[in-house]
Write a protein that holds these residues in place. Structure first.
Motif, mmCIF file in Angstrom:
data_model
loop_
_atom_site.group_PDB
_atom_site.id
_atom_site.type_symbol
_atom_site.label_atom_id
_atom_site.label_comp_id
_atom_site.label_asym_id
_atom_site.label_seq_id
_atom_site.Cartn_x
_atom_site.Cartn_y
_atom_site.Cartn_z
ATOM 1 N N GLU A 1 -25.331 -19.192 -15.500
ATOM 2 C CA GLU A 1 -24.096 -18.415 -15.374
ATOM 3 C C GLU A 1 -23.721 -18.222 -13.915
ATOM 4 N N LEU A 2 -24.707 -17.922 -13.085
ATOM 5 C CA LEU A 2 -24.458 -17.742 -11.651
ATOM 6 C C LEU A 2 -23.920 -19.033 -11.043
ATOM 7 N N ALA A 3 -24.625 -20.138 -11.261
ATOM 8 C CA ALA A 3 -24.242 -21.412 -10.654
ATOM 9 C C ALA A 3 -22.872 -21.878 -11.141
ATOM 10 N N SER A 4 -22.607 -21.708 -12.424
ATOM 11 C CA SER A 4 -21.339 -22.180 -12.987
ATOM 12 C C SER A 4 -20.158 -21.400 -12.410
ATOM 13 N N ASN A 5 -20.348 -20.115 -12.142
ATOM 14 C CA ASN A 5 -19.252 -19.333 -11.594
ATOM 15 C C ASN A 5 -19.071 -19.537 -10.102
ATOM 16 N N VAL A 6 -20.120 -19.873 -9.383
ATOM 17 C CA VAL A 6 -19.949 -20.312 -8.002
ATOM 18 C C VAL A 6 -19.098 -21.576 -7.984
ATOM 19 N N PHE A 7 -19.399 -22.523 -8.869
ATOM 20 C CA PHE A 7 -18.596 -23.746 -8.974
ATOM 21 C C PHE A 7 -17.132 -23.423 -9.237
ATOM 22 N N ARG A 8 -16.868 -22.487 -10.156
ATOM 23 C CA ARG A 8 -15.480 -22.209 -10.555
ATOM 24 C C ARG A 8 -14.648 -21.604 -9.429
ATOM 25 N N LYS A 9 -15.299 -21.068 -8.414
ATOM 26 C CA LYS A 9 -14.517 -20.588 -7.274
ATOM 27 C C LYS A 9 -13.743 -21.738 -6.631
ATOM 28 N N GLY A 10 -14.095 -22.971 -6.922
ATOM 29 C CA GLY A 10 -13.369 -24.114 -6.386
ATOM 30 C C GLY A 10 -11.930 -24.153 -6.840
ATOM 31 N N TYR A 11 -11.671 -23.832 -8.121
ATOM 32 C CA TYR A 11 -10.290 -23.823 -8.603
ATOM 33 C C TYR A 11 -9.876 -22.461 -9.155
ATOM 34 N N GLN A 12 -10.729 -21.470 -8.938
ATOM 35 C CA GLN A 12 -10.372 -20.068 -9.191
ATOM 36 C C GLN A 12 -10.618 -19.292 -7.901
ATOM 37 N N TRP A 13 -10.153 -19.873 -6.800
ATOM 38 C CA TRP A 13 -10.507 -19.324 -5.485
ATOM 39 C C TRP A 13 -9.988 -17.912 -5.249
ATOM 40 N N PRO A 14 -8.709 -17.603 -5.532
ATOM 41 C CA PRO A 14 -8.265 -16.249 -5.183
ATOM 42 C C PRO A 14 -8.938 -15.197 -6.066
ATOM 43 N N HIS B 1 -9.102 -12.287 -8.501
ATOM 44 C CA HIS B 1 -8.218 -11.775 -9.550
ATOM 45 C C HIS B 1 -9.001 -10.734 -10.333
ATOM 46 N N ALA B 2 -8.433 -9.534 -10.489
ATOM 47 C CA ALA B 2 -9.156 -8.427 -11.098
ATOM 48 C C ALA B 2 -9.733 -8.784 -12.459
ATOM 49 N N SER B 3 -8.962 -9.475 -13.295
ATOM 50 C CA SER B 3 -9.427 -9.761 -14.656
ATOM 51 C C SER B 3 -10.653 -10.667 -14.662
ATOM 52 N N ARG B 4 -10.852 -11.422 -13.600
ATOM 53 C CA ARG B 4 -12.009 -12.323 -13.544
ATOM 54 C C ARG B 4 -13.280 -11.623 -13.061
ATOM 55 N N MET B 5 -13.201 -10.310 -12.849
ATOM 56 C CA MET B 5 -14.432 -9.549 -12.644
ATOM 57 C C MET B 5 -15.104 -9.237 -13.980
ATOM 58 N N LEU B 6 -14.355 -9.368 -15.067
ATOM 59 C CA LEU B 6 -14.861 -9.031 -16.396
ATOM 60 C C LEU B 6 -15.606 -10.211 -17.019
ATOM 61 N N LEU C 1 -16.328 -11.841 -10.179
ATOM 62 C CA LEU C 1 -17.479 -10.957 -10.023
ATOM 63 C C LEU C 1 -18.238 -11.337 -8.758
ATOM 64 N N ALA C 2 -18.219 -12.622 -8.403
ATOM 65 C CA ALA C 2 -18.836 -13.064 -7.146
ATOM 66 C C ALA C 2 -18.085 -12.504 -5.942
ATOM 67 N N ASP C 3 -16.745 -12.462 -5.999
ATOM 68 C CA ASP C 3 -15.979 -11.861 -4.905
ATOM 69 C C ASP C 3 -16.357 -10.398 -4.713
ATOM 70 N N LEU C 4 -16.464 -9.676 -5.824
ATOM 71 C CA LEU C 4 -16.845 -8.272 -5.747
ATOM 72 C C LEU C 4 -18.231 -8.130 -5.120
ATOM 73 N N ALA C 5 -19.159 -8.969 -5.532
ATOM 74 C CA ALA C 5 -20.517 -8.904 -4.997
ATOM 75 C C ALA C 5 -20.533 -9.171 -3.489
ATOM 76 N N ILE C 6 -19.787 -10.173 -3.055
ATOM 77 C CA ILE C 6 -19.723 -10.515 -1.635
ATOM 78 C C ILE C 6 -19.076 -9.379 -0.840
ATOM 79 N N PHE C 7 -18.005 -8.821 -1.396
ATOM 80 C CA PHE C 7 -17.313 -7.692 -0.770
ATOM 81 C C PHE C 7 -18.258 -6.507 -0.605
ATOM 82 N N ARG C 8 -19.059 -6.215 -1.619
ATOM 83 C CA ARG C 8 -19.990 -5.083 -1.561
ATOM 84 C C ARG C 8 -21.087 -5.322 -0.537
ATOM 85 N N GLU C 9 -21.559 -6.557 -0.413
ATOM 86 C CA GLU C 9 -22.576 -6.851 0.605
ATOM 87 C C GLU C 9 -22.048 -6.561 2.001
ATOM 88 N N ALA C 10 -20.793 -6.953 2.262
ATOM 89 C CA ALA C 10 -20.186 -6.684 3.564
ATOM 90 C C ALA C 10 -20.076 -5.182 3.809
#
Length: 689
Positions: A323-336, A338-343, A349-358
């Motif tokens: 699940e982790l690897a597949s969603n890292v891949f999807r950032k390729g064409y789901q780059w921006p 989007h709130a609904s993609r945190m669900l 959810l990866a964007d949120l995680a990266i944002f929280r680390e910062a």
């Protein structure tokens, strides 16, 4: 097996040298504006900005006989020449692949909502012409052996309409259009910063009369600011987006755009609540979006704390390694983001995680020499254990290599070469990145010909607010080319009937008096204004917002603008005049964005493309492998909000708001040649509302 592309081909698509500008034209004369003796230039139309959109407008107006000049703060220094992503794109609707047509493409462009339906159709229809003309100028867009355009899927695009000639697509566009502009003899005035749009008249009769700018080379004892006056009846704003608005930004340094400039001139703005945020390297180094193959090769993503310890933080969010690897891949064409993609454990959810680390003070990296580490208790990463869509893509691409760097070298060697040009070798060292502001979807409100709310002033490219809430990746490049041509057509067809411009001197004198009054030794320091604006926008109007924080930020932004009006701005050196005026306008733009966002949230608006509106009573709750992320519960988007747009204008010193419904497009309407040809022949198509 890795495909080998000769180094000279990689070099040609990565090291894109821009043409040298010719000698600049001298002024027509000089005018006295208060204590300043100012050089004056005259032109039928002045394009502000030298990116891909502005160059297209200048080329097309010149071809149609319009006396055109380009005024630019830094030739080849904007986003289309200097920044971008792994795969910048133009959209193609030139085949019937998967049942595509212009109406279907228009539906995809406007699918996010808050976009005019007629504008979406204009962009779809114009895309083929835009692409073909760029190919005619020499843009090397890839083809198959029979001449069809090679295409792929991008953000918010299910059909696969995008094409690309590598990470330097937009820079190559700028190069081709710049060479054509130079060939046509379009005059460029470089290192020239427009600081005021000059107009006369009131209400619907208001119209453009010229521009006031600053050129350091024109600074003299009689002209201490280096002011320069442009006398013109047509202004095309193509100065890009407000990159300096945010601290965390992937824009090149010095990108101010023209939102504040437009507000001061009485123009209406639209959708300025809507932006794009996503992962990329910051402008302090080499600003670039990490979409496309950078993430599709599935590098290991980790953070480092102040003590130098590594954290495999994504494993705290995703349930399995697959699940982790597949969603890292999807950032390729789901780059921006989007709130609904945190669900449902999706890609944002990866964007949120990266944002929280910062926010924890940690630095985040991607390592192309390591595959993702396993989620605790789960199996290690394997190309044989990926979601079906991911496995299918990598298999089709032939990317079965053991390490991400080898998969990247196979799929897109240009991605490696690009960073090497900026002294970062991602083949040997990890790449630091963050969630950054990348693009403003809103901007100056325009009609289907690019006309603003003030006669004679047009806006194109990122300066124009045409994109709505979301847009297919790469459609911004296409929109700039389409509307650059549309504006040229409209100007050429209508300026012959325009009234002779009134003398611009009186309005210019008033503008100079206002500038003199703003610059004071005891004024607010520029560095303080910059820090306050950027910190407030990144901290209160980034990917996560709360109603109370946005309301407080709006009040503080209004207080800052009141202080600037009351105290003025101070300079540390005479060469800072242009920057002072730009930061005064950026502070105004910041208040406008926060006022519109506060209005949207206050009337119950929910989370959508740019931001998650966090709310303890919200309907949506992101989950993680450690349990619910209760601090990030958010409101969902309301369908009715997609049907309207928020308009903003400056009324005295107050930001005035209104809303309007999206302009419709009747898909059942059919043109009829004999009936409709006269409107084209007589020019009626340009004057109809």
């Amino acid at each position: 097996m890795t495909q080998t592309v000769p180094q000279e081909i990689l070099d040609a698509l990565t090291d894109v040298d821009m043409p040298r500008l010719g000698a600049e034209p001298g002024p027509h004369d000089h005018v006295q504006l208060g204590r300043h003796r100012v050089p004056r230039h005259r032109a039928g139309a002045v394009v502000v900005g030298s990116g891909a959109a502005g160059l297209r407008a200048a080329v097309e107006m010149t071809r149609r006989g319009v006396d055109t000049a380009i005024v630019t703060q830094s030739a080849w220094g904007g986003t289309s020449a200097c920044s971008g992503s792994d795969k910048q794109t133009l959209h193609t609707a030139n085949t019937a692949d998967r049942g595509d047509d212009f109406k279907a493409m228009a539906r995809a462009i406007r699918a996010g909502g808050a976009m005019d339906e007629d504008t979406a159709y204009v962009e779809a229809v114009g895309s083929v012409r835009a692409m073909a003309s760029l190919q005619y100028l020499g843009l090397p867009l890839p083809q198959d052996p029979l001449g069809g355009t090679l295409r792929y899927q991008t953000d918010h695009d299910d059909v696969g309409r995008a094409t690309s000639c590598g990470p330097r697509t937009s820079r190559l566009m700028v190069k081709m259009l710049a060479e054509e502009a130079i060939r046509l003899g379009v005059p460029f005035l470089n290192q020239t910063t427009v600081v005021r749009i000059l107009t006369e008249g009131t209400g619907d009769a208001r119209r453009a009369t010229g521009l006031l700018a600053i050129r350091p080379r024109d600074r003299t004892d009689e002209n201490p600011y280096g002011l320069v006056l442009f006398d013109c009846a047509t202004v095309v704003l193509a100065a890009g987006g407000p990159g300096e608005l945010y601290r965390d930004s992937v824009f090149p340094n010095g990108c101010f755009g023209s939102l504040g400039l437009a507000l001061e001139a009485g123009l209406t703005l639209v959708n300025i609540t809507e932006s794009q945020f996503g992962i990329g390297t910051r402008r302090e180094g080499f600003p670039w979006n990490l979409s496309g193959t950078y993430v599709q090769v599935i590098p290991h993503i980790y953070s480092v704390d102040a003590e130098g310890r590594e954290h495999h933080f994504l494993a705290e969010y995703y349930r399995t390694t697959q699940e982790l690897a597949s969603n890292v891949f999807r950032k390729g064409y789901q780059w921006p983001f989007h709130a609904s993609r945190m669900l449902d454990f999706q890609s944002s959810l990866a964007d949120l995680a990266i944002f929280r680390e910062a926010r924890k003070g940690r630095r985040v990296f991607m390592d192309f020499n390591r595959n993702p580490l396993p989620v605790t208790g789960d199996q290690p990463f394997s190309l044989d254990r990926l979601d079906a869509d991911v496995a299918r893509y990598l298999a089709t691409a032939g990317a079965d290599h053991a390490l991400p760097i080898d998969r990247l070298r196979h799929m897109n060697p240009l991605a490696i070469e690009l960073y090497r040009r900026y002294k970062v070798d991602i083949a040997t060292e990890p790449l630091e990145f963050a969630v950054n502001h990348q693009h403003m979807n809103g901007g100056i409100a325009v009609d289907t010909w690019g006309r603003s709310s003030v006669s004679g002033i047009y806006a194109i490219g990122e300066a124009a607010g045409t994109h709505g809430i979301t847009r297919p990746g790469g459609s911004a490049l296409n929109a700039g080319q389409v509307f650059g041509t549309r504006v040229a057509e409209h100007v050429a067809a209508t300026t012959a009937f325009a009234p002779t411009p009134v003398p611009v001197r009186a309005t210019a004198e008033d503008a100079v008096r206002r500038i003199d009054a703003l610059l004071r030794p005891e004024g607010l320091p520029l560095r303080d204004v910059r820090s306050e604006v950027q910190a407030r926008m990144s901290d209160s109007a980034g990917i996560l917002c709360r109603a109370e924080a946005v309301a407080e930020a709006r009040a503080l932004a209004a207080a800052l603008n009141a202080a600037i009006r009351r105290q003025g701005l101070s300079l540390t050196r005479s060469g800072e005049v242009a920057r002072a005026l730009q930061w005064q306008q950026m502070a105004l733009a910041s208040e406008a964005v926060l006022t519109a966002l506060d209005h949207y949230i206050g009337k119950g608006g929910g989370s959508r493309g740019a931001r998650a509106i966090c709310d303890d009573t919200g309907e949506a709750l992101p989950d993680s492998s450690q349990g619910p992320l209760t601090d990030y519960r958010f409101r969902t988007e309301r369908e009715e909000d997609k049907a309207e747009q928020i308009l903003v204008r400056l009324d005295g010193t107050r930001i005035a708001l209104s809303t309007r419904a999206n302009r419709p497009f009747d898909e059942t309407a059919r043109p009829f040649f004999e009936r409709d040809w006269p409107a084209w022949l007589t020019g009626a198509i340009y004057t109809a509302d």
